[in-house]
Design a protein around this motif. Sequence first.
Motif: not given
Length: 363
Positions: A198-206, A339-347, A349-350, A352-356
């Motif tokens: 359940p992610l956007s196509r660009s997020q899935e690609d990354r 570790f790498a998947i965690t880093v990508v998910l943190f990015n 997350y950053d 997606e919620f950058r404004d907040f």
Amino acid sequence: MTEHQKVRINSSHWVLIFALLAAAVACYLLIAPYMNSIIIAFIISLLMFPVHNRINSKMPSYPNISSLISCFVLTIIVVIPLLAFLAAIAQQGSKFSQNVYQWVTHGGFEAFLNHPLVEQALNFSNHYLPFDSLTPEKLGERVAKFSTSFGSELVGASAKVLGDATGFILNFFLMIFVLFFLLRDHNKIMGSLRHIIPLSRSQEDRLLTEVENVSKSAVMGSFLTAIAQGIAGGLGMWLAGFPGLFWGTMIGFTSFIPVVGTALIWVPATLYLFVTGDTTWAIFLGVWCMVIVGSIDNLLRPFLMQGSGGMNTLMIFFALLGGIQFFGLIGLIYGPLIFAITVVLFNLYDEEFRDFLSWQDEN
């Protein structure tokens, strides 16, 4: 649509999600004993897909045959050299055991203990280090025991390897079986993954691109570095008069050990040559292993693992160390991947919620 209908629909969604999670856990428990074979097949499919694509382009109407050819090529590349390699290692290991026994029983170890440097080392150890006192007699007993038991231990290890051969063959062919379908249905599988996540196509690609890059870099960085260090170290040991294939293999295995690594093999070998009077070869082996073998680890591994999700050296170190501790040897792949998947998910997350997050930093 009424408020009641909205609640009912949302509730049904949650029921479906929990049911799906329960079914996924049940499926995982069923395939858990074979998970390593499945994951290795997935990683190998990523590495082999360019080769398979070329084979498939020659016969686009026969996907089953092209996948079968790719699996057959991999089997020939892996199995035949591995069998010859194991036979050569067993032969050299047995010969080394005999040589150690003859050296000990014919006074070689006694002469080694009488060397001035060894006597000084024993005196230093007994005087300054908080260990039980070491005497030449105690060391002689331990080495004699080791030399007599090493051969039987080697035979026992060989028997264990042969005993585990059935399990290894089953796991290998299970991996080949899974690999066949991963290669044949690569596009369908990737399409299904993209549809379900359940992610956007660009997020899935990354995310998927990162999994592919890290899988490749973990395999290349760990195993190819071990092979290169084993070849270089084995060559140096052979030139210095040791069984090259046997000790090169040991150097390759010790390269997986963080911090100490290959020094577990070449440092004692260098000291042995030095105290037995082969000073020239001792200097050669020490310099060779420090410069050539050490440079492979310092230069080749970071270069091959540069695709590891932007992780720095410290993160890669703990990914490898924790992976080995938790999963065993296969953790050399699992650790960097997690570790790498965690880093990508943190990015993600950053982003997606950058404004907040920015608003939170300002208040």
